[in-house]
Design an enzyme around this catalytic site. Structure first.
Site, PDB file in Angstrom:
ATOM      1  N   THR A   1      36.532  12.625  37.623  1.00  0.00           N
ATOM      2  CA  THR A   1      35.083  12.372  37.597  1.00  0.00           C
ATOM      3  C   THR A   1      34.747  11.302  36.562  1.00  0.00           C
ATOM      4  O   THR A   1      34.155  10.265  36.875  1.00  0.00           O
ATOM      5  CB  THR A   1      34.311  13.675  37.264  1.00  0.00           C
ATOM      6  N   GLU A  39      32.139   9.560  21.552  1.00  0.00           N
ATOM      7  CA  GLU A  39      30.715   9.642  21.915  1.00  0.00           C
ATOM      8  C   GLU A  39      30.475  10.540  23.135  1.00  0.00           C
ATOM      9  O   GLU A  39      29.502  11.311  23.181  1.00  0.00           O
ATOM     10  CB  GLU A  39      30.179   8.229  22.202  1.00  0.00           C
ATOM     11  N   ILE A  60      23.882  10.785  26.162  1.00  0.00           N
ATOM     12  CA  ILE A  60      23.027  10.608  24.968  1.00  0.00           C
ATOM     13  C   ILE A  60      23.903  10.127  23.802  1.00  0.00           C
ATOM     14  O   ILE A  60      24.897  10.764  23.480  1.00  0.00           O
ATOM     15  CB  ILE A  60      22.364  11.943  24.554  1.00  0.00           C
ATOM     16  N   ARG A  75      47.307  12.733  37.742  1.00  0.00           N
ATOM     17  CA  ARG A  75      48.332  13.753  37.982  1.00  0.00           C
ATOM     18  C   ARG A  75      49.045  13.486  39.312  1.00  0.00           C
ATOM     19  O   ARG A  75      50.253  13.510  39.399  1.00  0.00           O
ATOM     20  CB  ARG A  75      47.654  15.128  37.989  1.00  0.00           C
ATOM     21  N   GLU A 119      32.987  22.110  34.012  1.00  0.00           N
ATOM     22  CA  GLU A 119      34.376  21.958  33.584  1.00  0.00           C
ATOM     23  C   GLU A 119      35.293  22.540  34.656  1.00  0.00           C
ATOM     24  O   GLU A 119      34.878  23.388  35.456  1.00  0.00           O
ATOM     25  CB  GLU A 119      34.601  22.714  32.268  1.00  0.00           C
ATOM     26  N   LYS A 167      30.797  21.478  21.250  1.00  0.00           N
ATOM     27  CA  LYS A 167      29.890  20.366  20.926  1.00  0.00           C
ATOM     28  C   LYS A 167      29.104  20.672  19.642  1.00  0.00           C
ATOM     29  O   LYS A 167      28.879  19.786  18.802  1.00  0.00           O
ATOM     30  CB  LYS A 167      28.936  20.130  22.093  1.00  0.00           C
ATOM     31  N   VAL A 212      29.964  14.840  23.337  1.00  0.00           N
ATOM     32  CA  VAL A 212      28.766  15.659  23.110  1.00  0.00           C
ATOM     33  C   VAL A 212      27.580  15.069  23.863  1.00  0.00           C
ATOM     34  O   VAL A 212      27.236  13.897  23.686  1.00  0.00           O
ATOM     35  CB  VAL A 212      28.410  15.756  21.605  1.00  0.00           C
ATOM     36  N   GLY A 253      26.890  14.213  26.991  1.00  0.00           N
ATOM     37  CA  GLY A 253      27.029  13.222  28.061  1.00  0.00           C
ATOM     38  C   GLY A 253      26.563  11.836  27.660  1.00  0.00           C
ATOM     39  O   GLY A 253      27.099  11.224  26.740  1.00  0.00           O
TER      40      GLY A 253
HETATM   41  P1  NAP Z   1      38.611  15.808  36.227  1.00  0.00           P
HETATM   42  O1  NAP Z   1      37.667  15.291  37.248  1.00  0.00           O
HETATM   43  O2  NAP Z   1      39.336  17.068  36.482  1.00  0.00           O
HETATM   44  O3  NAP Z   1      39.665  14.625  35.931  1.00  0.00           O
HETATM   45  C1  NAP Z   1      40.841  14.827  35.188  1.00  0.00           C
HETATM   46  C2  NAP Z   1      41.762  13.638  35.447  1.00  0.00           C
HETATM   47  O4  NAP Z   1      42.926  13.770  34.635  1.00  0.00           O
HETATM   48  C3  NAP Z   1      42.239  13.547  36.892  1.00  0.00           C
HETATM   49  O5  NAP Z   1      42.276  12.213  37.318  1.00  0.00           O
HETATM   50  C4  NAP Z   1      43.662  14.097  36.833  1.00  0.00           C
HETATM   51  O6  NAP Z   1      44.524  13.579  37.819  1.00  0.00           O
HETATM   52  C5  NAP Z   1      44.088  13.610  35.457  1.00  0.00           C
HETATM   53  N1  NAP Z   1      45.168  14.394  34.899  1.00  0.00           N
HETATM   54  C6  NAP Z   1      45.229  15.722  34.705  1.00  0.00           C
HETATM   55  N2  NAP Z   1      46.431  16.072  34.196  1.00  0.00           N
HETATM   56  C7  NAP Z   1      47.128  14.925  34.085  1.00  0.00           C
HETATM   57  C8  NAP Z   1      48.455  14.622  33.649  1.00  0.00           C
HETATM   58  N3  NAP Z   1      49.296  15.573  33.241  1.00  0.00           N
HETATM   59  N4  NAP Z   1      48.856  13.327  33.643  1.00  0.00           N
HETATM   60  C9  NAP Z   1      48.038  12.353  34.074  1.00  0.00           C
HETATM   61  N5  NAP Z   1      46.771  12.584  34.511  1.00  0.00           N
HETATM   62  C10 NAP Z   1      46.337  13.857  34.513  1.00  0.00           C
HETATM   63  O7  NAP Z   1      37.861  15.991  34.832  1.00  0.00           O
HETATM   64  P2  NAP Z   1      36.551  15.231  34.299  1.00  0.00           P
HETATM   65  O8  NAP Z   1      35.330  15.972  34.729  1.00  0.00           O
HETATM   66  O9  NAP Z   1      36.663  13.789  34.590  1.00  0.00           O
HETATM   67  O10 NAP Z   1      36.671  15.513  32.731  1.00  0.00           O
HETATM   68  C11 NAP Z   1      37.551  14.758  31.928  1.00  0.00           C
HETATM   69  C12 NAP Z   1      37.207  15.006  30.456  1.00  0.00           C
HETATM   70  O11 NAP Z   1      35.885  14.574  30.206  1.00  0.00           O
HETATM   71  C13 NAP Z   1      37.249  16.470  30.018  1.00  0.00           C
HETATM   72  O12 NAP Z   1      37.712  16.538  28.696  1.00  0.00           O
HETATM   73  C14 NAP Z   1      35.799  16.897  30.087  1.00  0.00           C
HETATM   74  O13 NAP Z   1      35.497  17.963  29.216  1.00  0.00           O
HETATM   75  C15 NAP Z   1      35.123  15.635  29.639  1.00  0.00           C
HETATM   76  N6  NAP Z   1      33.728  15.469  30.052  1.00  0.00           N
HETATM   77  C16 NAP Z   1      33.392  15.650  31.354  1.00  0.00           C
HETATM   78  C17 NAP Z   1      32.074  15.456  31.729  1.00  0.00           C
HETATM   79  C18 NAP Z   1      31.619  15.640  33.153  1.00  0.00           C
HETATM   80  O14 NAP Z   1      30.405  15.590  33.392  1.00  0.00           O
HETATM   81  N7  NAP Z   1      32.520  15.845  34.107  1.00  0.00           N
HETATM   82  C19 NAP Z   1      31.122  15.064  30.773  1.00  0.00           C
HETATM   83  C20 NAP Z   1      31.517  14.879  29.435  1.00  0.00           C
HETATM   84  C21 NAP Z   1      32.832  15.086  29.098  1.00  0.00           C
HETATM   85  P3  NAP Z   1      44.249  13.811  39.392  1.00  0.00           P
HETATM   86  O15 NAP Z   1      43.045  12.977  39.700  1.00  0.00           O
HETATM   87  O16 NAP Z   1      45.472  13.316  40.070  1.00  0.00           O
HETATM   88  O17 NAP Z   1      44.018  15.285  39.559  1.00  0.00           O
HETATM   89  N1  HSE Z   2      30.629  20.696  31.643  1.00  0.00           N
HETATM   90  C1  HSE Z   2      29.892  19.941  30.700  1.00  0.00           C
HETATM   91  C2  HSE Z   2      28.404  20.230  30.884  1.00  0.00           C
HETATM   92  C3  HSE Z   2      30.168  18.477  30.901  1.00  0.00           C
HETATM   93  O1  HSE Z   2      28.055  20.842  31.888  1.00  0.00           O
HETATM   94  O2  HSE Z   2      27.617  19.885  30.017  1.00  0.00           O
HETATM   95  C4  HSE Z   2      29.570  17.598  29.851  1.00  0.00           C
HETATM   96  O3  HSE Z   2      30.189  17.784  28.629  1.00  0.00           O
END
Ligand code: NAP
Ligand code: HSE
Length: 445
Positions: free
Chosen positions: A13, A129, A136, A45, A190, A205, A132, A134
């Site tokens: 994502t 950044e 902001i 992955r 998550e 956060k 915490v 998103g």
């Molecule tokens: P996600 O959609 O599950 O993406 C995770 C990515 O990491 C995928 O591309 C996955 O590969 C890859 N990955 C996982 N294990 C791996 C490995 N061993 N080697 C190489 N690549 C690997 O997660 P996300 O929502 O983007 O979140 C990522 C981070 O951002 C997290 O720490 C989350 O807390 C943080 N975050 C997310 C948001 C949100 O709104 N989603 C907001 C703020 C912060 P595949 O694509 O092949 O599965």
């Molecule tokens: N799962 C988190 C949320 C993503 O819903 O706020 C952003 O950190």
């Protein structure tokens, strides 16, 4: 122009959002900074996976070492999530002399202190950044814009998934699990949804904001956590009748006057996450859906509010781009010391145990509607030195079980919890009492 080569670990994502955003605005950003940004590799992955955001196969790898060990890559962007492997990835990148950008609050909560030390040792930076709230830019606000303030309180709606769920539950007759599923489909939640709904993500956060505001790394185990799983539409409805809404809040507070009055040095801070009733008239009550907001009170600036999308692909990518900009400027100016991402400066920093924290409360009891019951409940509260500010009991249920709502004045959490345990043992009280804290944002706090 100084060329800056990036490598991403994670193309889901957020990673997909960062790839797209750099494709769209990378040249504009580069011209503003005087650098040329290129993404050389993205580790995922599974190479063979249908992806909503198309990325060229030539830059994809399934081995994160290809990113971290590539001498051409100067900034590693960790967007894989999780803790154990992410720690290994970030450590390896820092030890290879690369600055790191991460959105991973769970990683920072568990190992932030160690990782900042490693970054310092290798003369590189660790930017966060997007970890915490998103989109902001609250980290930059605390790290740079409010650097001249002592912070007396921070109240944050810090989890987009929970705010989305609570907003929908307050407006529609919809079940918790159905809304959670929609938040997952929208890319807010998550991978492990318990991190969101049980309050841990907001606690990570909260710990990061508290660390930055007070200058010592807050141990994640010291942040008191309660989530939203136990909240019912009944309590959301009673809160509404009383003039409140319920939000999951990160609460960070310190009384800045006390150290000066008592000469005791650092006054322990409150750092906690819980669902709270907040007055409908307060600005945070009107932050709905996936929006997050952080309300910061500084001794010089006064009250400030920061609001925006707290989760989701594009908002989070925007925050990651801000960090990439900082890391690129470090490289352009050949420094890692412009404004370091985290500077520990409070040796005697400590978090106040939740038992000692004083709060106001909403309490819902299910009681037999018969004479003398309320007298016994109020006697238990009076014996504990706890005052009732108002009572609501629906009329006309003689002899049946009815909900009784008590609004309670300031009391320490342990004292309140103990009194409720005694009340729960009364024969006339049925089921577990519901206790939700009330925040009034007192200007003297
Ligand atoms: P996600 O959609 O599950 O993406 C995770 C990515 O990491 C995928 O591309 C996955 O590969 C890859 N990955 C996982 N294990 C791996 C490995 N061993 N080697 C190489 N690549 C690997 O997660 P996300 O929502 O983007 O979140 C990522 C981070 O951002 C997290 O720490 C989350 O807390 C943080 N975050 C997310 C948001 C949100 O709104 N989603 C907001 C703020 C912060 P595949 O694509 O092949 O599965
Ligand atoms: N799962 C988190 C949320 C993503 O819903 O706020 C952003 O950190």
């Amino acid at each position: 122009m100084r060329k800056v080569t990036l490598g991403l670990v994670g193309g889901g994502t957020v990673g997909g959002g960062v790839y797209q955003a750099i494709k769209k605005n990378g040249a504009l950003m580069g011209s503003r900074l005087g650098v040329q940004l290129t993404i050389a590799k993205i580790a995922v992955r599974k190479l063979k996976k249908a992806r909503a955001v198309k990325m060229p196969a030539s830059i994809l790898t399934s081995n994160w070492r290809d990113v971290v060990d590539d001498p051409a890559i100067e900034v590693v962007v960790e967007l894989m999530g999780g803790v154990k492997l992410a720690r290994e990835v970030v450590r390896a990148a820092l030890e290879n002399g690369k600055s790191v950008v991460t959105a991973n609050k769970a990683l920072l909560a568990a190992h932030g202190e160690e990782l900042f030390q490693i970054a310092g040792k290798y003369g590189v930076n660790l930017y966060y950044e997007a970890s915490v709230a998103g989109g902001i830019p609250i980290i930059k606000v605390l790290r740079e814009a409010l650097i001249g303030n002592r912070i007396s309180s921070i109240y944050g709606i810090l989890n987009g998934t929970c705010n989305y769920i609570l907003t929908r539950m307050s407006r529609e007759p919809i079940e918790f699990n159905a809304v959670l599923k929609q938040a997952q489909e929208l890319g807010y939640a998550e991978a492990e949804p318990s991190l969101d709904v049980d309050g841990f993500d907001a606690a990570h956060k909260t710990g990061i904001l508290a660390s930055l505001a007070y200058g010592f790394w807050v141990d994640q185990h010291d942040v008191h956590v309660e989530g939203i799983r136990g909240l019912s539409r009944l309590d959301i409805g009673f809160a509404d009748q009383l003039g409140y809404v319920i939000k999951l809040l990160g609460v960070i507070k310190q009384d800045p006057e006390k150290p000066r009055r008592s000469g005791q040095g650092f006054q322990p801070i409150q750092a906690s996450v819980y669902p709270a009733l907040i007055p409908k008239s307060h600005v945070l009550a009107n932050i709905n859906g996936v929006f997050n907001a952080v309300f910061v009170r500084g001794d010089i600036v006064g009250d400030t509010l920061y609001c925006g999308h707290g989760a989701g692909q594009d908002a989070t990518a925007s925050a990651v781009l801000s960090d990439i900009g900082d890391a690129a400027l470090d490289l352009k100016w050949e420094t890692s010391n412009r404004i370091p991402p985290f500077v520990p400066h409070e040796r005697s920093g400590a978090v106040r145990p939740m038992d000692e924290v004083v709060s106001r409360y909403y309490v819902r009891l299910n009681v037999m509607d018969k004479p003398g019951v309320f007298a016994r409940i109020s006697a238990i509260l009076a014996d504990a030195g706890i005052g009732i500010s108002s009572i609501i009991q629906p009329e006309g249920h003689g002899g049946r079980v009815v909900p009784v709502i008590l609004m309670i004045y300031d009391a320490a959490n342990k004292r309140m919890g103990d009194a409720l345990k005694t009340i729960a043992k009364l024969d006339a009280v049925k089921g577990k009492p519901v206790m939700i804290r009330v925040e009034q944002f007192d200007p003297n706090e």
